[in-house]
Structures are given as structure tokens and as C-alpha cells.
Scaffold this active site. Structure first.
Site, mmCIF file in Angstrom:
data_model
loop_
_atom_site.group_PDB
_atom_site.id
_atom_site.type_symbol
_atom_site.label_atom_id
_atom_site.label_comp_id
_atom_site.label_asym_id
_atom_site.label_seq_id
_atom_site.Cartn_x
_atom_site.Cartn_y
_atom_site.Cartn_z
ATOM 1 C CD1 TRP A 261 -1.782 -2.022 2.403
ATOM 2 C CD2 TRP A 261 -2.891 -1.517 0.532
ATOM 3 N NE1 TRP A 261 -2.757 -2.964 2.219
ATOM 4 C CE2 TRP A 261 -3.458 -2.672 1.070
ATOM 5 C CE3 TRP A 261 -3.414 -1.004 -0.663
ATOM 6 C CZ2 TRP A 261 -4.515 -3.336 0.480
ATOM 7 C CZ3 TRP A 261 -4.471 -1.659 -1.255
ATOM 8 C CH2 TRP A 261 -5.016 -2.808 -0.676
ATOM 9 N N GLY B 161 -28.886 13.216 -4.853
ATOM 10 C CA GLY B 161 -29.742 12.202 -5.467
ATOM 11 C C GLY B 161 -28.972 11.345 -6.460
ATOM 12 C CD GLU C 60 0.092 8.763 7.990
ATOM 13 O OE1 GLU C 60 0.282 8.518 9.202
ATOM 14 O OE2 GLU C 60 1.016 8.948 7.198
#
Ligand code: TGC
Ligand code: FAD
Length: 395
Positions: free
Chosen positions: A168, A346, A370
Site C-alpha cells: 500500500w 440524489g 495513517e
């Protein structure tokens, strides 16, 4: 309700800012309005980080802007730095993320824990956006608990050999330098500046993200990667040093979340005034007004938290637990506001022509990285009770 430049300011924080801080915010705000917002939906859909922004923001010295001028940085206050993060994330969390990693997670540790040679070699080029950095702490099996990392550093002649996998990692495949955290044979975590061209180093992008799509996120693989002794950060010894970098990035995120939430609120307010249902603007209904008031109240509370945290940081009295509270509160606030904005929009709200859905999707990552919401709960819980509730007690 708004400042001269149209920024949301219900509680009159604007006059508390210095002239320089206001100027910084407005300059970055204009760049975001003109060069990020008009195209970010398309970039997000394509899964592309708008890389040309790196040089553009670098030319304004926006990376590591709270670091000293003697290293080519802007030497701004921490409030000004926070306002930069707020404006960038008003555009997109991925753009702010790039700046957080560059400034708080790579430039800051080079400044705080690097040698004078390392500072001179990296900081001016990174401030200008000529070089890109990434920060490798998380691993496939160690995220919230980085102390459980498996990446190892072995002493070899003239330096170190690194083995492991990082997961990541923002900007991982576009970085000119990877700050990799690894555990040495004595069990102590250390930070190393790794040249991605070194044999044994590879970066692989993660393409299946439904969040943070306008940002590069990679896996880093290190197989017997040799690092010279002069590329180890001499002061980056101990897990606490890695965690201190997170404090810097979390501080910026507390501000950035306000920007994302503001973008969603302003979009929803404008839409509610225009959109006609049952013969009148939806803003004329009590339910929509309540939603908007709740959103504004939450944003204003978060703004005040970020502002005061900034003053504490500028005064040198900020505690990392206070940063945890601000990151935890402000990101969850922004997530709620983005989802409410999407509801007000919407069906149109699910498209990328509007911004709320993209922000809501991005904020799922921000709520996790974090330090997850839960991790910050436990950091604060430990602080107020004195009891560590993270895991099993040591036997
Ligand atoms: P623990 O015993 O809590 O701490 C070890 C030593 O470090 C000190 N410390 C800190 N210092 C500065 N800032 C902080 N935030 C600090 N947190 C802890 C602590 O006082 C202690 O010092 P000493 O002198 O007593 O030894 O260590 P632990 O292993 O129990 O840690 C627990 C925990 C959960 C707090 C910590 O590991 C943690 O924060 N976990 C979350 C991991 C995390 O946030 N990873 C983020 C990876 S980077 C990323 O996500 C980038 S996203 C891109 C972007 O930013 O936009
Ligand atoms: P885990 O730690 O496995 O947690 C899974 C779940 O369990 C979470 O809900 C967590 O809150 C919960 N949990 C864990 N422990 C406890 C506990 N003790 N009590 C209760 N609940 C608990 N990392 C880097 O090093 N550099 C980067 O640049 C970087 N960029 C990132 C960019 C993106 C887009 C993302 C999504 C992540 C990035 N990360 C980066 C990694 C990030 O920091 C981690 O994902 C994060 O720390 C959580 O770790 P994890 O994913 O392993 O989840």
C-alpha cells in the site's frame, strides 16, 4: 459565512490567520480551482495520478513547506502548511496524499534524522518536485502494528542488505527514493534511503482500487537490496522515529479532511438551492436544511480543531495524542459529510461530474491509512486510562 475568496468560514477564523497564511491558502486554492477540480473526475475514473501537478506544486515550494528555507523549503508556519493540505484535499485526497508523503513522510525524516549530506542531496530537489519520495512502513501482514514488520536489515560489508515486502505504498512506483523501514538483527527498526534502481528492488502498482484512484499505490519487493552505510538515516533508529513521521502526516490529514468536506458541503448547498422537487427547491424542505446545518456544524468544529492544533504545533507544544484526536475526528467527519452530500445530490450524486462520491470513496482510504479510526481510538484510550488495549499483554 465565507471569506473574501469564497472559502467557508462560519466562525470567523480568517482574521486569526496572518497575511502570509491567507495568501498561501488563496494561492493554492486558485491552483486547485483551475488546475485540479476541472479534470480530477476524469483522472480518477482513468485511475491516473495527474503527475504534471508535481512540478507545478513544486514550483510554488508547496512540498515540505514547513521545513526550513536553508534546505530549499518554504519555511512556512504549520498553519500555512495545514492550509495547503486543506486546499489540496478540497481538490482530491490523492493529490493531498502525494504532498503528505513527499513532505511529511520523506522530507521530514530526512530533515529530522538524516545527515547534513542527505539533507543537501534530497531536500531542495524534493521541495521543488524534481525528485519524488515514498515511505515504506506497512507490510502485507503488518499495518496497524508496524512493530510486527518482517522486513529485515542485515549488516554487510559497507552497508546493509534489505529483504521484505511493503504494501500500500503511495507513489511507490514513481519514486526516486524509497524510505524503507526494516528491522535489524538486534531487533531495532531503522530507516534506509533506497534507490529504486538497485538490483533486487521492484514496485508493482495496485490497480483494483475503488478509492484513491487518482493516486499511485504500490507494493514494494526487496530481495537482498544493498544499501550503502551513507544511505541509512543515522538518526532513524527505533520504531518511535517512524511513528514520529506519522504524526507529521496525520497533522496534515486533519486539515486536509476539512478541505474534502468543504467541497462536498458547498456542492450540496448549491445543488439544494437549484434542484426543484414537489414544486420548490429541495433546500426549502426541513430535512435538507437539517442535513446542511449538521454538515456545516461538523465542518466548523473540525476547522477549529485543526486551527488550534496548528497553533499548538507552531508553539512546539503539540502532543501526538492530540494529533490522533484531530485525525480521527476530522476524517470521520469528512466521510459523514461526503455521504450526506451524495444523498442530497440524489441520482446525480453517484456520477463523477459531481465530487461528493469521489471524495466519499477516497475518504474510506483516509479513514484507514495513517492509523485507522480504531487505532486512534486505542491511542487515545491508552492516553486517558493508562491501559494499553491494543493486544495481548506480554507474557
Ligand atoms: P508504542 O509503544 O506506542 O510507541 C513506541 C515509541 O514511539 C512513541 N510514539 C510516537 N512518537 C511520535 N509520534 C507518534 N505518533 C508516536 N506513537 C508512539 C512512543 O511514545 C514510544 O516511545 P518510547 O520513547 O516510549 O519508546 O508502540 P506500539 O508498537 O505499541 O505502537 C502502537 C501504535 C498503534 C500506536 C502504532 O504502531 C501506530 O500508530 N499504528 C498505526 C500505523 C500507521 O499509522 N501506519 C501508517 C503507515 S504510513 C501511511 O499510511 C501513509 S498514507 C499516505 C498519506 O499520509 O497521505
Ligand atoms: P489492519 O491493521 O489489518 O486492520 C484491519 C482492521 O482491524 C481495521 O479496521 C483496524 O482498525 C482493525 N484493528 C487492527 N488492530 C486492532 C485492535 N488492536 N483493536 C481493534 N481493531 C483493530 N502505508 C505506508 O507505509 N506507506 C504509504 O504510503 C501508505 N499509503 C497508503 C495508501 C492507501 C490508499 C492505503 C489504503 C493505505 C496506505 N498505507 C500506507 C497503509 C495503511 O497505513 C494501512 O492500510 C493501515 O495502517 C491499516 O493497516 P492494514 O491495512 O494492515 O489493516
Amino acid at each position: 459565512m465565507t471569506t473574501g475568496t469564497g472559502r467557508l468560514d462560519y466562525f470567523g477564523i480568517d482574521p486569526l490567520l496572518s497575511e502570509d497564511e491567507r495568501l498561501t491558502r488563496d494561492t493554492v486554492g486558485r491552483v486547485v480551482d483551475r488546475e485540479v477540480i476541472p479534470r480530477i473526475g476524469r483522472a480518477w475514473l482513468a485511475g491516473e495520478f495527474p503527475r504534471d501537478l508535481v512540478q507545478r506544486l513544486g514550483a510554488l515550494r508547496l512540498f515540505g513547506a514547513n521545513l526550513p528555507q536553508e534546505y530549499g523549503c518554504a519555511g512556512m508556519s504549520n498553519i500555512a502548511y495545514g492550509l495547503i493540505m486543506q486546499e489540496l484535499e478540497r481538490g482530491d485526497s490523492g493529490v493531498r496524499s502525494f504532498a503528505s508523503v513527499q513532505g511529511a513522510l520523506v522530507m521530514y525524516p530526512i530533515f529530522a534524522y538524516g545527515s547534513e549530506e542527505q539533507r543537501r542531496a534530497w531536500l531542495p530537489a524534493m521541495a521543488a518536485g524534481e525528485k519524488i519520495g515514498c515511505f515504506g512502513l506497512t507490510e502485507p501482514n503488518a499495518g496497524s502494528d508496524p512493530g510486527a514488520m518482517q522486513t529485515r536489515a542485515r549488516r554487510v560489508s559497507g552497508g546493509w542488505a534489505l529483504d521484505g515486502t511493503k504494501m500500500w505504498i503511495t507513489s511507490g512506483s514513481i519514486a526516486d527514493v524509497a524510505l524503507v523501514w526494516a528491522k535489524a538483527e538486534d531487533g531495532v527498526v531503522r530507516g534506509f534511503l533506497v534507490d529504486p534502481r538497485t538490483p533486487g528492488f521492484s514496485a508493482h502498482d495496485i490497480h483494483t482500487k475503488a478509492s484513491m484512484r487518482a493516486s499511485v499505490t504500490s507494493e514494494l519487493v526487496l530481495e537482498n537490496v544493498r544499501v550503502r552505510e551513507e544511505d541509512a538515516l543515522p538518526g532513524a533508529v527505533g520504531l518511535g522515529k517512524a511513528l514520529s513521521c506519522l504524526t507529521q502526516a496525520r497533522y496534515g490529514i486533519a486539515w486536509g479532511a476539512v478541505g474534502a468536506a468543504t467541497a462536498c458541503y458547498e456542492e450540496a448547498l448549491a445543488y439544494a438551492r437549484e434542484r426543484i422537487a414537489f414544486g420548490r427547491p429541495i433546500a426549502a424542505t426541513q430535512i435538507i436544511q437539517e442535513r446542511l446545518v449538521n454538515m456545516l456544524s461538523e465542518i466548523t468544529t473540525a476547522q477549529l480543531l485543526a486551527y488550534h492544533l496548528g497553533r499548538l504545533k507552531d508553539a512546539g507544544t503539540m502532543r501526538y495524542t492530540q494529533v490522533s484526536m484531530a485525525k480521527r475526528n476530522n476524517v470521520r467527519m469528512a466521510l459523514r459529510v461526503a455521504r450526506e452530500a451524495r444523498t442530497i445530490l440524489g441520482g446525480y450524486g453517484i456520477t463523477l461530474e459531481y465530487h461528493a462520491m469521489r471524495h466519499a470513496a477516497n475518504l474510506e482510504s483516509v479513514d484507514t491509512y495513517e492509523g485507522t479510526y480504531d487505532v486512534h481510538t486505542l491511542i487515545l484510550g491508552r492516553d486517558i486510562t493508562g491501559i494499553d488495549a491494543f493486544g495481548a499483554p506480554e507474557s
